[in-house]
Design a protein around this motif. Structure first.
Motif, PDB file in Angstrom:
ATOM      1  N   ARG A 265      -8.383  12.560  81.162  1.00  0.00           N
ATOM      2  CA  ARG A 265      -6.955  12.242  80.989  1.00  0.00           C
ATOM      3  C   ARG A 265      -6.119  13.444  81.424  1.00  0.00           C
ATOM      4  N   LYS A 266      -5.141  13.192  82.253  1.00  0.00           N
ATOM      5  CA  LYS A 266      -4.324  14.264  82.820  1.00  0.00           C
ATOM      6  C   LYS A 266      -3.460  14.914  81.748  1.00  0.00           C
ATOM      7  N   VAL A 267      -3.465  16.258  81.732  1.00  0.00           N
ATOM      8  CA  VAL A 267      -2.615  17.007  80.796  1.00  0.00           C
ATOM      9  C   VAL A 267      -1.684  17.986  81.510  1.00  0.00           C
ATOM     10  N   ALA A 268      -1.928  18.231  82.813  1.00  0.00           N
ATOM     11  CA  ALA A 268      -1.079  19.179  83.539  1.00  0.00           C
ATOM     12  C   ALA A 268      -1.219  18.939  85.036  1.00  0.00           C
ATOM     13  N   SER A 269      -0.250  19.448  85.779  1.00  0.00           N
ATOM     14  CA  SER A 269      -0.309  19.468  87.238  1.00  0.00           C
ATOM     15  C   SER A 269      -0.454  20.914  87.701  1.00  0.00           C
ATOM     16  N   ILE A 270      -1.246  21.113  88.725  1.00  0.00           N
ATOM     17  CA  ILE A 270      -1.356  22.416  89.378  1.00  0.00           C
ATOM     18  C   ILE A 270      -0.710  22.292  90.749  1.00  0.00           C
ATOM     19  N   VAL A 271       0.273  23.137  91.010  1.00  0.00           N
ATOM     20  CA  VAL A 271       0.936  23.166  92.308  1.00  0.00           C
ATOM     21  C   VAL A 271       0.700  24.537  92.928  1.00  0.00           C
ATOM     22  N   ILE A 272       0.066  24.548  94.087  1.00  0.00           N
ATOM     23  CA  ILE A 272      -0.126  25.774  94.863  1.00  0.00           C
ATOM     24  C   ILE A 272       0.879  25.706  96.007  1.00  0.00           C
ATOM     25  N   PRO A 273       1.985  26.416  95.899  1.00  0.00           N
ATOM     26  CA  PRO A 273       3.040  26.244  96.892  1.00  0.00           C
ATOM     27  C   PRO A 273       2.657  26.831  98.249  1.00  0.00           C
ATOM     28  N   ARG A 274       3.355  26.366  99.256  1.00  0.00           N
ATOM     29  CA  ARG A 274       3.191  26.910 100.610  1.00  0.00           C
ATOM     30  C   ARG A 274       3.320  28.428 100.553  1.00  0.00           C
ATOM     31  N   GLN A 275       2.375  29.122 101.178  1.00  0.00           N
ATOM     32  CA  GLN A 275       2.360  30.586 101.073  1.00  0.00           C
ATOM     33  C   GLN A 275       1.425  31.184 102.097  1.00  0.00           C
ATOM     34  N   SER A 276       1.590  32.488 102.296  1.00  0.00           N
ATOM     35  CA  SER A 276       0.648  33.299 103.053  1.00  0.00           C
ATOM     36  C   SER A 276      -0.092  34.180 102.059  1.00  0.00           C
ATOM     37  N   PHE A 277      -1.421  34.132 102.079  1.00  0.00           N
ATOM     38  CA  PHE A 277      -2.194  34.814 101.027  1.00  0.00           C
ATOM     39  C   PHE A 277      -3.301  35.705 101.577  1.00  0.00           C
ATOM     40  N   ASP A 278      -3.471  35.748 102.900  1.00  0.00           N
ATOM     41  CA  ASP A 278      -4.692  36.316 103.458  1.00  0.00           C
ATOM     42  C   ASP A 278      -4.542  37.778 103.883  1.00  0.00           C
ATOM     43  N   SER A 279      -3.732  38.538 103.174  1.00  0.00           N
ATOM     44  CA  SER A 279      -3.580  39.954 103.490  1.00  0.00           C
ATOM     45  C   SER A 279      -4.714  40.761 102.863  1.00  0.00           C
ATOM     46  N   GLU A 280      -4.964  41.944 103.407  1.00  0.00           N
ATOM     47  CA  GLU A 280      -5.992  42.817 102.858  1.00  0.00           C
ATOM     48  C   GLU A 280      -5.646  43.217 101.427  1.00  0.00           C
ATOM     49  N   ARG A 281      -4.369  43.475 101.174  1.00  0.00           N
ATOM     50  CA  ARG A 281      -3.946  43.874  99.832  1.00  0.00           C
ATOM     51  C   ARG A 281      -4.221  42.771  98.817  1.00  0.00           C
ATOM     52  N   GLN A 282      -3.945  41.518  99.186  1.00  0.00           N
ATOM     53  CA  GLN A 282      -4.180  40.417  98.266  1.00  0.00           C
ATOM     54  C   GLN A 282      -5.671  40.153  98.085  1.00  0.00           C
ATOM     55  N   ARG A 283      -6.469  40.369  99.136  1.00  0.00           N
ATOM     56  CA  ARG A 283      -7.922  40.220  98.991  1.00  0.00           C
ATOM     57  C   ARG A 283      -8.469  41.274  98.021  1.00  0.00           C
ATOM     58  N   GLU A 284      -7.968  42.488  98.113  1.00  0.00           N
ATOM     59  CA  GLU A 284      -8.408  43.533  97.189  1.00  0.00           C
ATOM     60  C   GLU A 284      -7.998  43.192  95.757  1.00  0.00           C
ATOM     61  N   PHE A 285      -6.795  42.658  95.594  1.00  0.00           N
ATOM     62  CA  PHE A 285      -6.336  42.230  94.274  1.00  0.00           C
ATOM     63  C   PHE A 285      -7.266  41.158  93.700  1.00  0.00           C
ATOM     64  N   GLY A 286      -7.637  40.171  94.512  1.00  0.00           N
ATOM     65  CA  GLY A 286      -8.531  39.114  94.060  1.00  0.00           C
ATOM     66  C   GLY A 286      -9.913  39.630  93.715  1.00  0.00           C
ATOM     67  N   GLU A 287     -10.372  40.643  94.447  1.00  0.00           N
ATOM     68  CA  GLU A 287     -11.678  41.226  94.167  1.00  0.00           C
ATOM     69  C   GLU A 287     -11.701  41.883  92.796  1.00  0.00           C
ATOM     70  N   ASN A 288     -10.580  42.457  92.381  1.00  0.00           N
ATOM     71  CA  ASN A 288     -10.533  43.204  91.126  1.00  0.00           C
ATOM     72  C   ASN A 288     -10.117  42.357  89.924  1.00  0.00           C
ATOM     73  N   LEU A 289      -9.692  41.109  90.145  1.00  0.00           N
ATOM     74  CA  LEU A 289      -9.366  40.238  89.020  1.00  0.00           C
ATOM     75  C   LEU A 289     -10.634  39.888  88.241  1.00  0.00           C
ATOM     76  N   SER A 290     -10.526  39.827  86.932  1.00  0.00           N
ATOM     77  CA  SER A 290     -11.635  39.403  86.085  1.00  0.00           C
ATOM     78  C   SER A 290     -11.292  38.060  85.442  1.00  0.00           C
ATOM     79  N   PHE A 291     -12.237  37.143  85.494  1.00  0.00           N
ATOM     80  CA  PHE A 291     -12.079  35.839  84.866  1.00  0.00           C
ATOM     81  C   PHE A 291     -13.190  35.638  83.841  1.00  0.00           C
TER      82      PHE A 291
END
Length: 339
Positions: A265-291
């Motif tokens: 049963r749906k409880v939320a919507s996820i919207v990933i807006p139009r964006q540019s995400f493939d920079s080296e800085r953002q890749r490094e940020f993603g590498e260091n995120l902990s989940f």
């Protein structure tokens, strides 16, 4: 059907913590061996297709049985979402694999479950592209890791003597054309009032991208880049309530809960807006995120043995990696990427 009061009941085996520590030790040794130079990568999901900005929009007017925790009232949370391949080796995207979607909400008030991060304002949801975990419990997962360390004969014997696990693995390894068009599942259960739920993120894509020919090693990242250059990506976030203790186990995430018996049963919507995400800085940020599923409000506490093991293993490996990489281990508070 079991009484509701029993539907969130856990039953930890007495030796589970020892197997969890064994898993942590084995995974640490594995990533040290596999990363002799450069950055110390994750033991699983090391290949990131992208980390993207998103909005997690709680549905208005949910029925009373769905108004739990962050879903109590309509609200929009900024989020980071990391898409990845699960394989412990960085391999071509054309290789069948399990794909991952790790969601981190920000601006979530309230004390969290982890003592050392009690005041953080994040809530994580960890999802993969198959509805079941490969093993039935922590002991079996530790046995699988031990077999993988011991050579091809030990691996084959383990797969032959654990046939349901083998079927789960074979069914889970698939090829996909675009991570933004895949359905993802939590596989493990989480507290939900007086019962438990599993989570799913269901793509709202009118069509699915084919696998390109020639595919190349990194076509999944390129598919994400192409889609988000053109427009938004959307998912429905849904929960499946546990309604029967006999057929919907807490301690065995290798068994699928029937959607016929308890639909998502749906409880939320996820919207990933139009964006540019493939920079080296953002890749490094993603590498260091902990989940971790333990970045959580108590109302959404992880349940079952695999989740209990994750509490120890994820913290152990994340701390080790960040120390080795000389990278600060901190939770994000906004869409801004820290310097």
């Amino acid at each position: 059907m079991a009484f509701a009061g029993h539907l969130a009941q856990e039953s930890p085996p007495p030796d589970e913590s020892a197997f969890a520590q064994s898993i942590a030790d084995r995974l640490k040794a594995k990533i040290v061996k596999e990363n002799p130079t450069g950055i110390m990568r994750r033991d699983a999901h090391p290949k990131m297709h992208g980390v993207v900005r998103a909005e997690f929009i709680v549905e208005p007017d949910l029925p009373a049985d769905l108004r739990i925790g962050i879903f109590k009232e309509p609200k929009t949370y900024p989020a980071w979402i990391r898409f990845s391949n699960q394989s412990n080796r960085i391999s071509p995207d054309s290789k069948p694999d399990i794909r991952g979607m790790a969601i981190k909400l920000m601006g979530v008030p309230g004390e969290k479950l982890l003592d050392e991060e009690r005041d953080e304002q994040t809530q994580d949801f960890i999802l993969i592209s198959t509805p079941v975990f490969v093993t039935k419990d922590v002991e079996e997962f530790d046995g699988l890791l031990k077999a993988m360390e011991s050579g091809i004969v030990a691996q084959l014997w383990f797969y032959l003597t654990h046939l349901r696990m083998t079927r789960n693995v074979l069914k889970a390894l698939k090829k996909f054309g675009n991570p933004l068009q895949v359905r993802y599942f939590s596989t493990t259960p989480y507290l939900w009032g007086d019962t438990a739920v599993k989570y799913s993120a269901i793509p709202r894509a009118s069509a699915t991208d084919p696998i390109p020919k020639p595919a190349g090693d990194d076509f999944l990242r390129r598919a994400m880049v192409r889609q988000l250059e053109a427009g938004d990506a959307r998912f429905d976030f849904a929960v499946q309530r546990r309604t029967d203790a006999g057929t919907m186990p807490i301690e065995d995430p290798g068994k699928e809960w029937s959607e016929a018996a308890s639909p998502y049963r749906k409880v939320a919507s996820i919207v990933i807006p139009r964006q540019s995400f493939d920079s080296e800085r953002q890749r490094e940020f993603g590498e260091n995120l902990s989940f971790t599923p333990w970045h959580s409000l108590p109302e959404h506490r992880p349940l079952g043995g695999v989740n209990r093991a994750r509490k120890l293993v994820y913290a152990f490996i994340s701390t080790f990696r960040h120390q080795k990489n000389d990278a600060p281990r901190r939770e994000p508070t906004s869409w801004e990427i820290p310097e």
